[in-house]
Design an enzyme around this catalytic site. Structure first.
Site, PDB file in Angstrom:
ATOM      1  CG  ASP A 236     -80.579  76.487 -20.833  1.00  0.00           C
ATOM      2  OD1 ASP A 236     -79.438  76.775 -20.431  1.00  0.00           O
ATOM      3  OD2 ASP A 236     -80.880  76.465 -22.035  1.00  0.00           O
TER       4      ASP A 236
ATOM      5  CE  LYS B  79     -77.709  76.938 -23.196  1.00  0.00           C
ATOM      6  NZ  LYS B  79     -78.881  77.232 -23.989  1.00  0.00           N
TER       7      LYS B  79
ATOM      8  CB  CYS C  64     -81.496  74.498 -24.737  1.00  0.00           C
ATOM      9  SG  CYS C  64     -81.975  76.209 -25.133  1.00  0.00           S
TER      10      CYS C  64
END
Length: 186
Positions: free
Chosen positions: A12, A81, A115
């Site tokens: 990310d 995601k 995450c």
């Protein structure tokens, strides 16, 4: 860490997220360093993007180093995601298990306490040997990064630096790969 057993996972590092985190330029630079090493040593690279419609895509400096259509010499599988952990994302488990014998995952990205943490915990639960690159992960606040790293270490992840990754992947000096990659840190 062994280059023949490793995959590099970048979590990310996205256009609209990284500017809000601590030391964003350093994180981008360190991720690029690791992707360059991975590409040179044949280590597969997997990238996740959390809700790219809202947070944008992977930072350009990193995405420029990833596989282009028709170019099979580089890694670079991007998985979108919405879950914080990458494990439930469509196609992620298949990507991470694509190369037999690659039981080590070197993890970078953001945010360390969300995450990155949840993905690392799930990878450990699935039997992976996980290395978290301390100078290639970040959060919006320093204390979140610190506690995220501590929790991952307590769960069994090994905390390393980008140079540790490079030198362990290389194993020996004097090779063309060593000369090329060691020049990146001079």
């Amino acid at each position: 860490m062994d280059a023949t057993r490793s995959s590099l996972l970048i979590i990310d590092v996205q256009e609209k997220l990284y500017p809000a985190c601590e030391a964003p330029d350093q994180i981008i630079s360190n991720c690029c360093f690791l992707v360059t090493c991975a590409n040179r040593l044949g280590v597969p690279v997997i990238v996740t993007e959390q809700y790219p419609k809202g947070l944008g895509h992977t930072a350009k400096a990193i995405s420029d180093l990833l596989e282009k259509p028709g170019d099979t010499s580089k890694g670079g599988n991007v998985v979108s995601k919405v879950s914080f952990s990458a494990i439930p994302a469509d196609g992620f488990v298949e990507k991470i298990e694509e190369s037999p014998g690659r039981d080590q995952v070197v993890v970078t990205g953001m945010e360390t306490h969300v995450c990155v943490l949840q993905t690392v915990m799930d990878l450990i639960e699935r039997g992976r040997e996980v290395y978290v690159v301390a100078d290639a992960v970040t959060s919006r606040s320093g204390h979140d990064k610190i506690f995220g790293l501590e929790r991952m270490r307590d769960a069994g992840a090994k905390i390393v630096t980008r140079e540790s990754v490079m030198f362990e992947w290389l194993r020996v000096a004097g090779t063309p790969e060593f000369k090329e990659l060691s020049a990146l840190i001079k």
